[in-house]
Design an enzyme around this catalytic site. Sequence first.
Site, mmCIF file in Angstrom:
data_model
loop_
_atom_site.group_PDB
_atom_site.id
_atom_site.type_symbol
_atom_site.label_atom_id
_atom_site.label_comp_id
_atom_site.label_asym_id
_atom_site.label_seq_id
_atom_site.Cartn_x
_atom_site.Cartn_y
_atom_site.Cartn_z
ATOM 1 N N VAL A 72 52.497 -53.486 82.659
ATOM 2 C CA VAL A 72 53.059 -52.515 83.599
ATOM 3 C C VAL A 72 54.286 -53.099 84.288
ATOM 4 O O VAL A 72 55.273 -52.400 84.529
ATOM 5 C CB VAL A 72 52.007 -52.077 84.647
ATOM 6 C CG1 VAL A 72 52.619 -51.152 85.690
ATOM 7 C CG2 VAL A 72 50.834 -51.383 83.960
ATOM 8 N N CYS A 73 54.259 -54.390 84.597
ATOM 9 C CA CYS A 73 55.334 -55.040 85.359
ATOM 10 C C CYS A 73 56.723 -54.803 84.767
ATOM 11 O O CYS A 73 57.649 -54.448 85.507
ATOM 12 C CB CYS A 73 55.057 -56.524 85.515
ATOM 13 S SG CYS A 73 53.516 -56.878 86.409
#
Length: 187
Positions: free
Chosen positions: A46-47
């Site tokens: 996700v980062c």
Amino acid sequence: MSVLNTTLKPFKATAYKQGKFVDITDADVKGKWAVFFFYPADFTFVCPTELEDLADIYPQLQKMDVEVFAVSTDTHFCHKAWHDTSPAIGKIDYYMVGDQNHALSNNFEVLREGVGLADRGTFVLDPAGEIQLLEITPEGVGRNAAELLRKIKALQYWVSHPGEVCPAKWEEGADTLAPSLDLVGKI
């Protein structure tokens, strides 16, 4: 304990920015608006979507005198390796701060106890270094840079227009409210 309305604590860290390692301190932050954008770790899932989304609005933020500091507990060396190997992260021109000693993560109260990783935390600081906005989201939910941009515009408007407040979904140029007894219960 909430860190809202508290002042940035002293810190020293090394960041990767535009091909260089740079040392930064709390003194480098004060005097302009700042976003501290904590994320769990480099080379994750996700980062990179969040950091790329933030990179896309970074030029707009700079025009608003806002600096961005993305922070994870990885080292600045790890940030460089990720920047050099990921097309999404390669777009980043803002600071990628290494917080391997957990000073910033502890100062902003986002360090996960016993895990050594930061939660997804977004903090907006005014030029005096006071935290004016914060948002913490769970690891599996990415943030939206467009919404962050909207909130920063609202904060800057609110600070520069005493006596006015920005209602829900306020967008730049929209009407604001002037709190008064006449408005109580009528909105």
